[in-house]
Motif scaffolding. Structure first.
Motif, PDB file in Angstrom:
ATOM      1  N   GLY A  67      35.563  45.643  38.722  1.00 52.19           N
ATOM      2  CA  GLY A  67      36.680  45.031  38.032  1.00 52.19           C
ATOM      3  C   GLY A  67      36.336  44.836  36.563  1.00 52.19           C
ATOM      4  N   GLN A  68      37.294  44.304  35.826  1.00 54.93           N
ATOM      5  CA  GLN A  68      37.127  44.163  34.380  1.00 54.93           C
ATOM      6  C   GLN A  68      36.338  42.908  34.013  1.00 54.93           C
ATOM      7  OE1 GLN A  68      39.811  43.321  36.055  1.00 54.93           O
ATOM      8  NE2 GLN A  68      40.532  41.378  35.217  1.00 54.93           N
ATOM      9  N   GLY A  69      36.158  42.008  34.943  1.00 47.21           N
ATOM     10  CA  GLY A  69      35.421  40.780  34.686  1.00 47.21           C
ATOM     11  C   GLY A  69      36.340  39.629  34.327  1.00 47.21           C
ATOM     12  N   THR A  70      35.931  38.443  34.729  1.00 42.02           N
ATOM     13  CA  THR A  70      36.673  37.231  34.394  1.00 42.02           C
ATOM     14  C   THR A  70      35.668  36.166  33.956  1.00 42.02           C
ATOM     15  OG1 THR A  70      38.328  35.638  35.174  1.00 42.02           O
ATOM     16  CG2 THR A  70      36.699  36.358  36.783  1.00 42.02           C
ATOM     17  N   GLN A  71      35.995  35.495  32.869  1.00 42.45           N
ATOM     18  CA  GLN A  71      35.068  34.518  32.284  1.00 42.45           C
ATOM     19  C   GLN A  71      35.141  33.191  33.029  1.00 42.45           C
ATOM     20  OE1 GLN A  71      32.822  34.787  29.515  1.00 42.45           O
ATOM     21  NE2 GLN A  71      32.162  32.783  30.257  1.00 42.45           N
ATOM     22  N   VAL A  72      33.979  32.668  33.379  1.00 42.28           N
ATOM     23  CA  VAL A  72      33.860  31.330  33.943  1.00 42.28           C
ATOM     24  C   VAL A  72      32.971  30.525  32.995  1.00 42.28           C
ATOM     25  CG1 VAL A  72      32.953  29.936  35.835  1.00 42.28           C
ATOM     26  CG2 VAL A  72      34.190  32.058  36.324  1.00 42.28           C
TER      27      VAL A  72
END
Length: 115
Positions: A106-111
């Motif tokens: 996936g494109q990644g999600t910031q946490v």
């Protein structure tokens, strides 16, 4: 073209919770192992948790007891429930799907965990 679409990242205070979601096509979801990696600034990407097509799970030691990975076959979605978050959990979280030598990302999600 295989797509994995992530959602659910954001900013949370230490001790808080977030749930990440990752969805893909039914063909991929039904036969591929799926999971999550994360990458913090200046660090290598590391495995967080994984789940096989039959539902067997595996966790990195640093998230055991805090994170739970699950999959909903009807919604063709994999979830990562993250509880008791710590500042060191701050990273970009990437969903992946893997079968033999094929891996899709996936494109990644910031946490971000910060007060």
């Amino acid at each position: 073209q295989v797509q994995l679409v992530e959602s659910g990242g954001g900013l949370v205070q230490p001790g808080g919770s977030l749930r990440l979601s990752c969805t893909t096509s039914g063909r991929i979801f039904s036969t591929y192992a799926m999971g999550w990696y994360r990458q913090a600034p200046g660090k290598q990407r590391e495995l967080v948790a994984s789940i096989t097509s039959s539902g067997s799970t595996n966790y990195a030691d640093f998230v055991k007891g805090r994170f739970t990975i699950s999959r909903d076959n009807a919604k063709i979605t994999v979830y990562l429930q993250m509880n008791s978050l710590k500042p060191e959990d701050t990273a970009v979280y990437y969903c992946y799907a893997r079968k033999f030598t094929s891996t899709y990302w996936g494109q990644g999600t910031q946490v971000t965990v910060s007060s």
